[in-house]
Design a protein around this motif. Structure first.
Motif, PDB file in Angstrom:
ATOM      1  N   MET A   1      -6.380  75.308  46.741  1.00  0.00           N
ATOM      2  CA  MET A   1      -5.478  74.337  46.137  1.00  0.00           C
ATOM      3  C   MET A   1      -6.146  72.972  46.031  1.00  0.00           C
ATOM      4  O   MET A   1      -5.900  72.219  45.082  1.00  0.00           O
ATOM      5  CB  MET A   1      -4.180  74.239  46.952  1.00  0.00           C
ATOM      6  N   ILE A   2      -7.030  72.644  46.980  1.00  0.00           N
ATOM      7  CA  ILE A   2      -7.813  71.423  46.858  1.00  0.00           C
ATOM      8  C   ILE A   2      -8.700  71.498  45.615  1.00  0.00           C
ATOM      9  O   ILE A   2      -8.846  70.522  44.872  1.00  0.00           O
ATOM     10  CB  ILE A   2      -8.681  71.191  48.116  1.00  0.00           C
ATOM     11  N   VAL A   3      -9.286  72.676  45.375  1.00  0.00           N
ATOM     12  CA  VAL A   3     -10.105  72.868  44.169  1.00  0.00           C
ATOM     13  C   VAL A   3      -9.255  72.665  42.921  1.00  0.00           C
ATOM     14  O   VAL A   3      -9.690  72.034  41.951  1.00  0.00           O
ATOM     15  CB  VAL A   3     -10.754  74.274  44.162  1.00  0.00           C
ATOM     16  N   GLU A   4      -8.027  73.176  42.955  1.00  0.00           N
ATOM     17  CA  GLU A   4      -7.150  72.975  41.797  1.00  0.00           C
ATOM     18  C   GLU A   4      -6.842  71.489  41.610  1.00  0.00           C
ATOM     19  O   GLU A   4      -6.737  71.001  40.482  1.00  0.00           O
ATOM     20  CB  GLU A   4      -5.846  73.761  41.944  1.00  0.00           C
ATOM     21  N   GLY A   5      -6.695  70.769  42.712  1.00  0.00           N
ATOM     22  CA  GLY A   5      -6.493  69.328  42.621  1.00  0.00           C
ATOM     23  C   GLY A   5      -7.686  68.638  41.970  1.00  0.00           C
ATOM     24  O   GLY A   5      -7.527  67.705  41.168  1.00  0.00           O
ATOM     25  N   PHE A   6      -8.893  69.091  42.319  1.00  0.00           N
ATOM     26  CA  PHE A   6     -10.110  68.546  41.701  1.00  0.00           C
ATOM     27  C   PHE A   6     -10.111  68.822  40.200  1.00  0.00           C
ATOM     28  O   PHE A   6     -10.457  67.945  39.391  1.00  0.00           O
ATOM     29  CB  PHE A   6     -11.344  69.170  42.355  1.00  0.00           C
ATOM     30  N   ILE A   7      -9.714  70.025  39.812  1.00  0.00           N
ATOM     31  CA  ILE A   7      -9.640  70.381  38.390  1.00  0.00           C
ATOM     32  C   ILE A   7      -8.652  69.467  37.672  1.00  0.00           C
ATOM     33  O   ILE A   7      -8.939  68.947  36.581  1.00  0.00           O
ATOM     34  CB  ILE A   7      -9.240  71.855  38.235  1.00  0.00           C
ATOM     35  N   ALA A   8      -7.490  69.244  38.290  1.00  0.00           N
ATOM     36  CA  ALA A   8      -6.486  68.364  37.685  1.00  0.00           C
ATOM     37  C   ALA A   8      -7.006  66.942  37.546  1.00  0.00           C
ATOM     38  O   ALA A   8      -6.781  66.276  36.528  1.00  0.00           O
ATOM     39  CB  ALA A   8      -5.207  68.381  38.529  1.00  0.00           C
TER      40      ALA A   8
END
Length: 523
Positions: free
Chosen positions: A294-301
């Motif tokens: 989910m941290i990776v998804e935050g980076f993507i966002a």
């Protein structure tokens, strides 16, 4: 640029510290996981952590961390702070605890999770909301990849009047129908990690372009293009951000947090982490598989928000986009230069502009292809999940293709109706996205309440503030939004805020009382 970098420090550094804290609270151990205890070669199968992590990332991502930030960045650089803070203390924590509790409980899925830690009435409400959410996920994940494919891959107009638009939608529809009725997801599952890597690579491409291309990112103390966010002297206007004055019909709270859903917190994620709970080899792999992804998804966002801001600052004449307030005075439109003419484009078309500017023609096409494929691989599981949920709730047998089609077809008729409305209505996609995000965030309240109650039942009640903090915020945001929305109760903002505050207090009180009652019963 400085605000963006501060946000990344919060996301990565804060994620590392808070993720370790959440792990210590849960206390993963060496007990046998469901992947081994219930191994059946179908659903319960031990898988390596790297593979589980990429599969989970793909399942939770789709176009959520792309389309949300593209629209949410219209609120300005405050997005670079709101996304990482919300992600660290809200979304990543939500994904970690929901996945780990399902693992600890033997690989249970979210309906059983809700039933175990709340009561039958809440479980019925959850069933209603999850059906609504999965229906909207199916519609959104046909609309967005279909439009991106039409406009950015094939060069079509992507309009409702263009037959090619509906042909592309029909192809995705046909695939979804087959995927909903047949177990072909097992074949697709073998290449999910590849798709997950494409998602990460596209975000990294944008990230490096920010620095190598010298893209300009606005800081929170600078003036932003959107009127109403800054005072006359160019300084930061807190009133415009937080709702004491109208932001052209929008308020930062709750609208931003209903627009940018998947990069901050998403209730849909718990349904996916529950699936992965049946395949992790060790409880200690949970932090990497659930929290860190989910941290990776935050980076993507963050990257897509930055890319959108960069092309807005670039302007349409320089190959970027220009945003203009629509005639209704409440919504913003994107414009880009097409064949020397300034033409209005949808948020999905902005994806192609960012990819081309960041990675050139070839790299941009690869990134666009990934953006098209990714939501499709989430949409099929959403509609399959909706069919199974309805089958369980209505006690309809699903033993053969005929029975599965009999239930799937009415679902697809509803999806088609929603899709047609969103396409023909000029503001249809914006409305569709908001209600997809609203139901998405409402679903999270069930998981967050369940996490708090689980903590109380397991002698960790002193840590119940961990889920209750984001739960209180999203109880307020979701209730306030639906109270004010025209397709909701259409109340004025002051009244909507009042109802939202009352709902939040009731939600927290009921959750705490239920937790104490269940903890006492268990003792």
């Amino acid at each position: 640029m400085i605000t963006f970098l501060i946000g990344l420090v919060i996301l990565i550094g804060g994620g590392f510290l808070y993720g370790n804290f959440c792990e210590r609270v849960f206390e993963p151990d060496e007990r046998e996981t469901p992947a081994y205890a219930k191994q059946d070669g179908v659903d319960y199968v031990p898988m390596k952590t790297w593979r589980n992590s990429l599969i989970n990332l793909l399942n939770i991502a789709g176009t959520g961390p792309i389309m949300g930030p593209i629209q949410g960045i219209l609120f300005g650089p405050i997005a670079f702070l709101a996304i990482p803070i919300g992600n660290v203390i809200g979304g990543s924590m939500h994904d970690y605890f929901s996945g780990m509790i399902c693992t600890r409980d033997g690989g249970t899925q979210m309906p059983d999770f809700v039933k175990n830690y709340t009561n039958k009435a809440v479980f019925v409400l959850y069933d209603i909301f999850i059906c609504l959410l999965l229906l909207l996920v199916g519609a959104v994940f046909i609309y967005t990849p279909g439009d991106i494919a039409a406009t950015q891959l094939f060069g079509f107009s992507g309009t409702a009047a263009d037959p090619t638009t509906w042909i592309i939608y029909a192809v995705i529809f046909a695939y979804y129908l087959v995927a909903t009725c047949l177990p072909i997801d097992k074949l697709i599952g073998r290449i999910y990690p590849i798709f997950g890597l494409i998602l990460i690579v596209s975000a990294i491409g944008i990230f490096f372009a920010i620095f190598t291309h010298g893209w300009h990112l606005t800081n929170i103390w600078d003036s932003w293009n959107t009127v109403g966010l800054y005072a006359a002297d160019g300084g930061f206007d807190f009133g415009a951000y937080f709702g004491s004055s109208p932001f052209t019909g929008h308020h930062f709270i709750p609208v931003f947090f209903l627009t940018v859903a998947c990069g901050i917190l998403s209730g849909f994620h718990s349904t996916q982490t529950a699936l992965v709970s049946r395949t992790i080899e060790s409880e200690k792999a949970g932090k990497m598989t659930f929290y860190n992804m989910m941290i990776v998804e935050g980076f993507i966002a963050m990257c897509w928000a930055a890319g959108t801001m960069a092309v807005i600052n670039m302007g349409a004449t320089a190959g970027g986009v220009t945003m203009t307030l629509a005639e209704d005075g409440t919504t913003w439109q994107f414009f880009t230069n097409i064949a020397g003419n300034l033409q209005a484009v949808s948020a999905t078309s902005v994806v192609g502009v960012i990819c081309k500017q960041a990675m050139g023609s070839i790299g941009g096409k690869i990134a666009i292809l990934g953006v098209i494929i990714l939501p499709i691989t989430s949409g099929d599981t959403a509609l399959r999940g909706l069919r199974l949920t309805l089958a369980d709730s209505l006690h309809i047998k699903q033993e053969n293709n005929g029975q599965r089609l009999g239930l799937a077809i009415p679902v697809f008729v509803l999806v088609a109706a929603i899709l047609a409305w969103a396409k023909f209505d000029a503001n249809g996609f914006n409305v569709l996205w908001r209600y997809f995000a609203w139901s998405n965030q409402m679903i999270s309240l069930f998981a967050l309440a369940g996490i708090a109650i689980w903590l109380m039942m397991n002698k960790k009640g002193r840590f119940s503030w961990i889920p209750l903090l984001p739960a209180a915020f999203y109880a307020f945001a979701t209730c306030t939004f639906i109270m004010n929305a025209k397709i909701g109760f259409n109340l004025p903002w002051p009244a909507a805020y009042g109802v939202g505050a009352a709902f939040t207090v009731c939600y927290i009180v009921i959750t705490v009382m239920a937790g104490k009652k269940k903890a006492a019963a268990k003792a």
